[in-house]
Design an enzyme around this catalytic site. Structure first.
Site, PDB file in Angstrom:
ATOM      1  N   ASP A   1      -2.333  61.800  82.915  1.00 59.76           N
ATOM      2  CA  ASP A   1      -3.226  62.391  81.921  1.00 59.76           C
ATOM      3  C   ASP A   1      -3.284  61.480  80.709  1.00 59.76           C
ATOM      4  OD1 ASP A   1      -3.829  64.721  83.388  1.00 59.76           O
ATOM      5  OD2 ASP A   1      -2.042  65.739  82.650  1.00 59.76           O
TER       6      ASP A   1
ATOM      7  N   ASP B   1      -9.744  66.287  85.813  1.00 65.00           N
ATOM      8  CA  ASP B   1      -9.713  67.626  85.216  1.00 65.00           C
ATOM      9  C   ASP B   1     -11.066  67.968  84.598  1.00 65.00           C
ATOM     10  OD1 ASP B   1      -6.990  67.738  85.865  1.00 65.00           O
ATOM     11  OD2 ASP B   1      -6.378  67.030  83.881  1.00 65.00           O
TER      12      ASP B   1
END
Length: 158
Positions: free
Chosen positions: A111, A127
């Site tokens: 991330d 995402d």
């Protein structure tokens, strides 16, 4: 259907490319302010799901993702004429595959998109594609149901 699978592949490619750049260019937890205090690029790893839930449930996520991918692919073959739904499913499919690759190969998801102004969990391109795909899916689901209800009542009133 080829166009929608290509869209999913583009999502996977963008996701994996951005994650590769982050892994190669930054140490874990390094952060680069793009807009200080608002948006940063932060190297982070997540061994769980959204918002860090179910940490270290790698094999659960792998099995669930395989089932989801198969389900999406099957459903896409069933709704070939519904372009908006196919776009939404292609985005979800691409995002699911992008994070699946991370979990399968590394045991965790990379991330890096860090919106600090709203104190939101750090996320990635996959995402984002999943969220946008689900929003579009909800839109078309609600819109098509409203159209069906409207058509039903129109015919009953005539």
């Amino acid at each position: 259907m080829f166009v929608y699978l290509l869209l999913a592949l583009i999502v996977v490619g963008c996701d994996q490319l951005t994650k590769l750049v982050i892994v190669k260019a930054m140490n874990l937890y390094d952060t680069i302010p793009v807009i200080d205090g608002v948006f940063h690029i932060t190297s982070h790893r997540n061994a769980g799901a959204a918002f860090g839930i179910l940490q270290d449930a790698r094999w659960f996520f792998i099995v669930v993702t395989v089932v989801v991918i198969i389900g999406i692919l099957w459903y896409m073959t069933q709704i070939r004429e519904q372009k908006g739904m196919l776009v939404s499913l292609a985005l979800v499919l691409g995002g699911a595959i992008g994070n699946f690759i991370d979990r399968l190969l590394q045991g965790e998801v990379v991330d890096f998109l860090d919106f600090r102004m709203i104190n939101f969990p750090i996320f990635n391109v996959a995402d984002s594609a999943i969220v946008v795909g689900v929003i579009i899916l909800l839109w078309f689901t609600l819109f098509s149901r409203q159209t069906q209800v409207t058509e039903k009542y129109r015919f009953e009133d005539e």
